[in-house]
Scaffold this active site. Structure first.
Site: not given
Ligand code: NAD
Ligand code: TYD
Length: 352
Positions: A11, A132-134, A158, A162
């Site tokens: 994506f 990612t902000d996660e 996930y 990361k």
């Protein structure tokens, strides 16, 4: 000059490659494993374009990456390649550990060898890691947004994978001096997103008259950024970011999930009326285990240091996104059925 992109058929990666080649004549070497999420159809408009070289490959295949680096001598490597869907990570974390952690390690090793042994000392090089902000975990309703100094507290397989990759990238800079940059971005939306993530899933289900599964009470909050704004942030950090630094990237656009879903339904009611409001399809379902309540990004560092701010307002971006999915129903059908694999036959320049 050449840049090497990993995961450039996914994506964000494919949006990045399309964006990059729309404004630069630099060669892009695109290394992608072409998992279910990697679709060369995303890049069909580049067919026959000599500036784009697609290689089907795994970032965990260190020898293959070393060969590509030696052959193409890129001035930068931009790492998008990852397993990226939280729900999949909950059902099976193995691929996430393999690609996001072990894969990033092998990629770093290949890049380190190339940077140290092949490039001239005065040659500028960057390794940009897209994250990612996660990794920062979950916020309460009144907590301040994530800054670059917020403690890591990943909650899903996930985000843990990361977070591990971010730590490896940091360590390869501090220990070996590799010139790295890391970006931690909020939720992206826009064209070419695989219809398993919230926004394209809801559009796709609504068009088929299927239930719109909203997890829990629907009040979890995400910060939404239109994908081309993420691409411009990455370009900005690559060109002007300070080596070794982390930059948070966000859209200043916090929304509850149910608000996003209702907005999508209202736009669909207007563009493709279905006889009854699409909102009637909303179905509250069992919550995702460990579901993070709220993400919010404090993006003042990238704005202050590099002058980057998002340019697409959520109201405009979401409308453009719905229109894109309406105009590209065939793409949705193909990626969902796996038929996109026929694109592998495309005559790409120099495909490996
Ligand atoms: P995606 O799942 O759409 O695409 C991932 C791409 O990586 C696919 O083309 C896939 O084939 C490829 N890939 C997977 N494993 C690989 C491997 N071992 N070697 C080479 N290629 C491999 O993901 P996306 O949403 O485009 O996300 C891209 C990156 O941005 C990821 O690192 C993700 O963590 C990060 N990110 C995503 C978001 C978001 O909202 N989607 C937000 C912030 C950060
Ligand atoms: P998602 O797009 O999977 O991104 P992430 O989990 O990485 O933030 O999900 C966005 C939000 O939407 C998240 O709070 C989970 C929720 N969600 C649903 O309510 N229903 C769904 O079917 C999906 C895929 C997500």
């Amino acid at each position: 000059m050449t840049v090497l992109v990993t995961g450039g058929a996914g994506f964000i990666g494919s949006n990045f490659v399309l964006d990059w080649l729309a404004q630069s004549d630099e060669l892009v070497v695109n290394v992608d494993k072409l998992t279910y999420a990697g679709n060369l159809g995303n890049l069909a408009s580049l067919k026959g374009d000599a500036r784009h070289i697609v290689v089907q490959g795994d970032i965990g295949d260190q020898a293959a990456v070393e060969r590509l680096l030696a052959e193409h001598r890129p001035r930068a490597v931009i790492n998008f390649a990852a397993e990226s869907h939280v729900d999949r990570s909950i059902h099976g974390a193995g691929d996430f550990i393999q690609t996001n952690v072990v894969g990033t390690f092998h990629l770093l090793q290949a890049v380190l060898g190339y940077w140290r042994d092949t490039l001239q000392r005065d040659q500028e090089f960057r390794f940009l890691h897209v994250s990612t902000d996660e990794v920062y975990g979950s916020l309460g309703a009144d907590d301040p947004a994530f800054s670059e100094t917020t403690q890591y507290a990943p909650n899903s397989p996930y985000s843990a994978s990361k977070a591990a990759s971010d730590h490896l990238v940091r360590a390869w800079h501090h220990t070996y001096g590799l010139p790295v940059l890391t970006t931690n971005c909020s939720n992206n939306y826009g064209p070419l997103q695989f219809p398993e993530k919230l926004i394209p899933l809801m559009i796709s289900n609504a068009l088929e008259g299927k239930a719109l599964p909203v997890y829990g009470d629907g009040r979890n909050v995400r910060d939404w950024l239109y994908v081309t704004d993420h691409c411009s942030a990455i370009r900005t950090v690559l060109e002007r970011g300070r080596v070794g630094e982390v930059y948070n990237v966000g859209g200043n656009s916090e929304k509850q999930n149910i608000e996003v879903v209702k907005t999508l339904c209202a736009i669909l009611d207007e563009l493709v009326p279905a006889g009854r409001p699409h909102e009637k399809l909303v179905t509250y379902v069992t919550d995702r285990p460990g579901h993070d309540r709220r993400y919010a990004i404090d993006a003042t560092k990238i704005e202050r240091e590099l002058g980057w701010t998002p340019s697409v307002a959520f109201a405009d971006g979401i409308r453009k996104t719905v229109r894109w999915y309406l105009d590209n129903a065939e793409w949705v059908r193909e990626v969902k059925s796996g038929e996109y694999r026929k694109w592998l036959d495309l005559n790409y320049q120099g495909r490996g």
